[in-house]
Design a protein around this motif. Structure first.
Motif, PDB file in Angstrom:
ATOM      1  N   ILE A  14       0.871  -1.174   0.000  1.00 28.17           N
ATOM      2  CA  ILE A  14       0.000   0.000   0.000  1.00 28.17           C
ATOM      3  C   ILE A  14       0.905   1.219   0.000  1.00 28.17           C
ATOM      4  CG2 ILE A  14      -1.740   1.307   1.275  1.00 28.17           C
ATOM      5  CD1 ILE A  14      -2.604  -1.370   2.548  1.00 28.17           C
ATOM      6  N   GLU A  15       0.801   2.022  -1.045  1.00 26.33           N
ATOM      7  CA  GLU A  15       1.620   3.224  -1.124  1.00 26.33           C
ATOM      8  C   GLU A  15       0.830   4.430  -0.644  1.00 26.33           C
ATOM      9  OE1 GLU A  15       3.049   3.804  -5.086  1.00 26.33           O
ATOM     10  OE2 GLU A  15       4.398   2.089  -4.991  1.00 26.33           O
ATOM     11  N   ILE A  16       1.436   5.185   0.249  1.00 30.16           N
ATOM     12  CA  ILE A  16       0.854   6.464   0.662  1.00 30.16           C
ATOM     13  C   ILE A  16       1.913   7.531   0.494  1.00 30.16           C
ATOM     14  CG2 ILE A  16      -0.789   5.431   2.282  1.00 30.16           C
ATOM     15  CD1 ILE A  16       1.021   6.323   4.560  1.00 30.16           C
ATOM     16  N   GLU A  17       1.483   8.731   0.225  1.00 32.27           N
ATOM     17  CA  GLU A  17       2.433   9.823   0.083  1.00 32.27           C
ATOM     18  C   GLU A  17       2.772  10.360   1.455  1.00 32.27           C
ATOM     19  OE1 GLU A  17       1.364  12.843  -2.713  1.00 32.27           O
ATOM     20  OE2 GLU A  17       0.627  11.374  -4.150  1.00 32.27           O
ATOM     21  N   ARG A 132      -5.404   4.995   9.600  1.00 31.91           N
ATOM     22  CA  ARG A 132      -6.305   4.443  10.610  1.00 31.91           C
ATOM     23  C   ARG A 132      -6.613   3.016  10.152  1.00 31.91           C
ATOM     24  NH1 ARG A 132     -11.141   7.675  12.885  1.00 31.91           N
ATOM     25  NH2 ARG A 132      -9.524   8.116  14.377  1.00 31.91           N
ATOM     26  N   VAL A 133      -6.289   2.049  11.011  1.00 29.23           N
ATOM     27  CA  VAL A 133      -6.372   0.631  10.650  1.00 29.23           C
ATOM     28  C   VAL A 133      -7.350  -0.078  11.575  1.00 29.23           C
ATOM     29  CG1 VAL A 133      -5.061  -1.501  10.356  1.00 29.23           C
ATOM     30  CG2 VAL A 133      -3.945   0.710   9.955  1.00 29.23           C
ATOM     31  N   GLU A 152      -7.245  10.376   4.985  1.00 25.57           N
ATOM     32  CA  GLU A 152      -7.677  11.558   4.240  1.00 25.57           C
ATOM     33  C   GLU A 152      -8.921  11.296   3.401  1.00 25.57           C
ATOM     34  OE1 GLU A 152      -4.211  12.886   2.077  1.00 25.57           O
ATOM     35  OE2 GLU A 152      -3.138  13.396   3.926  1.00 25.57           O
ATOM     36  N   GLY A 153      -9.904  10.622   3.995  1.00 26.91           N
ATOM     37  CA  GLY A 153     -11.177  10.382   3.322  1.00 26.91           C
ATOM     38  C   GLY A 153     -11.175   9.226   2.337  1.00 26.91           C
ATOM     39  N   LYS A 154     -10.068   8.561   2.173  1.00 23.72           N
ATOM     40  CA  LYS A 154      -9.970   7.402   1.275  1.00 23.72           C
ATOM     41  C   LYS A 154      -9.973   6.125   2.105  1.00 23.72           C
ATOM     42  CE  LYS A 154      -9.471   9.731  -2.540  1.00 23.72           C
ATOM     43  NZ  LYS A 154     -10.553   9.798  -3.487  1.00 23.72           N
ATOM     44  N   VAL A 155     -10.573   5.063   1.538  1.00 24.85           N
ATOM     45  CA  VAL A 155     -10.683   3.787   2.251  1.00 24.85           C
ATOM     46  C   VAL A 155     -10.233   2.649   1.334  1.00 24.85           C
ATOM     47  CG1 VAL A 155     -12.264   2.159   3.369  1.00 24.85           C
ATOM     48  CG2 VAL A 155     -12.625   4.630   3.638  1.00 24.85           C
ATOM     49  N   LEU A 156      -9.340   1.802   1.859  1.00 19.15           N
ATOM     50  CA  LEU A 156      -8.908   0.589   1.183  1.00 19.15           C
ATOM     51  C   LEU A 156      -9.204  -0.572   2.124  1.00 19.15           C
ATOM     52  CD1 LEU A 156      -5.657  -0.096  -0.717  1.00 19.15           C
ATOM     53  CD2 LEU A 156      -6.324  -1.616   1.112  1.00 19.15           C
ATOM     54  N   VAL A 157      -9.812  -1.636   1.612  1.00 23.61           N
ATOM     55  CA  VAL A 157     -10.082  -2.828   2.406  1.00 23.61           C
ATOM     56  C   VAL A 157      -9.316  -3.999   1.807  1.00 23.61           C
ATOM     57  CG1 VAL A 157     -11.838  -4.482   3.165  1.00 23.61           C
ATOM     58  CG2 VAL A 157     -12.347  -2.029   3.164  1.00 23.61           C
ATOM     59  N   TYR A 158      -8.539  -4.656   2.662  1.00 20.56           N
ATOM     60  CA  TYR A 158      -7.817  -5.880   2.282  1.00 20.56           C
ATOM     61  C   TYR A 158      -8.531  -7.029   2.962  1.00 20.56           C
ATOM     62  CZ  TYR A 158      -3.934  -9.182   1.716  1.00 20.56           C
ATOM     63  OH  TYR A 158      -3.155 -10.263   1.393  1.00 20.56           O
ATOM     64  N   VAL A 176     -20.991  -5.526   5.737  1.00 23.94           N
ATOM     65  CA  VAL A 176     -21.448  -4.368   4.951  1.00 23.94           C
ATOM     66  C   VAL A 176     -20.820  -3.098   5.533  1.00 23.94           C
ATOM     67  CG1 VAL A 176     -23.446  -2.938   4.376  1.00 23.94           C
ATOM     68  CG2 VAL A 176     -23.572  -5.426   4.110  1.00 23.94           C
ATOM     69  N   ARG A 177     -20.821  -2.976   6.857  1.00 22.12           N
ATOM     70  CA  ARG A 177     -20.199  -1.806   7.511  1.00 22.12           C
ATOM     71  C   ARG A 177     -18.692  -1.782   7.271  1.00 22.12           C
ATOM     72  NH1 ARG A 177     -23.758  -3.342  11.530  1.00 22.12           N
ATOM     73  NH2 ARG A 177     -22.090  -4.274  12.779  1.00 22.12           N
ATOM     74  N   PHE A 178     -18.057  -2.953   7.315  1.00 19.55           N
ATOM     75  CA  PHE A 178     -16.610  -3.037   7.122  1.00 19.55           C
ATOM     76  C   PHE A 178     -16.208  -2.579   5.715  1.00 19.55           C
ATOM     77  CE2 PHE A 178     -12.745  -5.738   6.304  1.00 19.55           C
ATOM     78  CZ  PHE A 178     -11.923  -5.147   7.246  1.00 19.55           C
ATOM     79  N   PHE A 179     -16.971  -2.973   4.697  1.00 23.48           N
ATOM     80  CA  PHE A 179     -16.672  -2.623   3.312  1.00 23.48           C
ATOM     81  C   PHE A 179     -17.255  -1.268   2.890  1.00 23.48           C
ATOM     82  CE2 PHE A 179     -16.222  -7.281   3.050  1.00 23.48           C
ATOM     83  CZ  PHE A 179     -15.030  -7.366   2.370  1.00 23.48           C
ATOM     84  N   PHE A 180     -18.173  -0.716   3.676  1.00 22.97           N
ATOM     85  CA  PHE A 180     -18.937   0.466   3.271  1.00 22.97           C
ATOM     86  C   PHE A 180     -17.993   1.641   2.911  1.00 22.97           C
ATOM     87  CE2 PHE A 180     -21.301   4.397   3.941  1.00 22.97           C
ATOM     88  CZ  PHE A 180     -22.399   4.151   3.138  1.00 22.97           C
ATOM     89  N   GLY A 181     -18.233   2.222   1.760  1.00 23.82           N
ATOM     90  CA  GLY A 181     -17.514   3.414   1.325  1.00 23.82           C
ATOM     91  C   GLY A 181     -16.098   3.147   0.859  1.00 23.82           C
ATOM     92  N   ALA A 182     -15.703   1.896   0.689  1.00 18.20           N
ATOM     93  CA  ALA A 182     -14.344   1.589   0.266  1.00 18.20           C
ATOM     94  C   ALA A 182     -14.102   2.081  -1.164  1.00 18.20           C
ATOM     95  CB  ALA A 182     -14.076   0.092   0.348  1.00 18.20           C
ATOM     96  N   ASP A 183     -12.976   2.742  -1.363  1.00 16.36           N
ATOM     97  CA  ASP A 183     -12.565   3.163  -2.694  1.00 16.36           C
ATOM     98  C   ASP A 183     -11.922   2.016  -3.453  1.00 16.36           C
ATOM     99  OD1 ASP A 183     -13.016   6.208  -2.628  1.00 16.36           O
ATOM    100  OD2 ASP A 183     -11.920   5.810  -0.760  1.00 16.36           O
ATOM    101  N   LEU A 184     -11.333   1.076  -2.700  1.00 21.63           N
ATOM    102  CA  LEU A 184     -10.692  -0.086  -3.313  1.00 21.63           C
ATOM    103  C   LEU A 184     -10.815  -1.253  -2.352  1.00 21.63           C
ATOM    104  CD1 LEU A 184      -8.877  -1.349  -5.535  1.00 21.63           C
ATOM    105  CD2 LEU A 184      -6.900  -0.536  -4.229  1.00 21.63           C
ATOM    106  N   VAL A 185     -11.202  -2.417  -2.888  1.00 22.63           N
ATOM    107  CA  VAL A 185     -11.254  -3.652  -2.112  1.00 22.63           C
ATOM    108  C   VAL A 185     -10.321  -4.657  -2.764  1.00 22.63           C
ATOM    109  CG1 VAL A 185     -12.696  -5.586  -1.340  1.00 22.63           C
ATOM    110  CG2 VAL A 185     -13.638  -3.261  -1.339  1.00 22.63           C
ATOM    111  N   ILE A 186      -9.425  -5.206  -1.960  1.00 25.12           N
ATOM    112  CA  ILE A 186      -8.508  -6.237  -2.432  1.00 25.12           C
ATOM    113  C   ILE A 186      -8.874  -7.521  -1.716  1.00 25.12           C
ATOM    114  CG2 ILE A 186      -6.090  -6.978  -2.528  1.00 25.12           C
ATOM    115  CD1 ILE A 186      -5.357  -3.961  -2.361  1.00 25.12           C
TER     116      ILE A 186
END
Length: 186
Positions: A14-17, A132-133, A152-158, A176-186
């Protein structure tokens, strides 16, 4: 033309700036066989004398998710820091066991990097490496944990190696709550 097939078992970066810190910090999910080429790419990019910090979030301890660690070259180099996070109480034991004789010629205690294991609790939120994990228990033999990463308002779920059942409305709603609003799901 050349043909290829196959690939590596789970190791996802996971790359973050990180603005101007100058430090080389990496975030990984799992230490499957993909850890070897990832580690080699880090060394090719920065050289072996550079201090790196690796934050690794382990989904579970099946061999296909830990088998790359003995071949992760940065673990052999003093000055590197590796923090391995997970919810399994036997996390450290599993990684040490695969490097014990007769399974591997180099013992875990011979690794040069600073390696620490951090026990996480599912459902708790943690601030780690600028993210935030939140880990979540998933149905899988021996238990598996998914991770929700927020920044910063982005969500990734692994969420790997999980058998999502629809038998229980409460369990379904929790995912559903865990995945809700995810920008990317892996």
């Amino acid at each position: 033309s050349a043909q290829t097939y196959g690939g590596n078992s789970s190791c996802v970066e996971i790359e973050i700036e990180a603005p101007g810190s100058g430090e080389h910090e990496y975030i990984l999910c799992d230490l499957g066989s993909g850890a070897r080429p990832f580690g080699n790419a880090v060394l090719a990019r920065h050289g072996p004398r550079t201090t790196n910090t690796f934050h690794v979030f382990m989904s579970h301890l099946h061999w296909d998710h830990i088998m790359g660690f003995p071949f992760f070259t940065p673990a052999y180099i003093p000055g590197n820091h590796i923090r391995i996070y997970g919810c399994h109480p036997e996390l450290e034991q599993a990684l040490r066991r695969q490097q014990a004789p007769p399974s591997f010629p180099v013992g875990f205690d011979s690794l040069g990097a600073s390696i620490e294991f951090v026990q996480l609790e599912p459902g708790q939120r943690y601030d780690i490496a600028g993210l935030r994990v939140t880990p979540k228990l998933q149905l899988h033999a021996g238990d598996s944990y998914g991770y929700r990463f927020e920044r910063e308002g982005k969500v990734l779920v692994y969420s790997t190696d999980s058998e999502h059942k629809l038998d229980s409305a409460e369990e379904t709603e929790s995912f559903v709550r865990f995945f809700f609003g995810a920008d990317l799901v892996i």
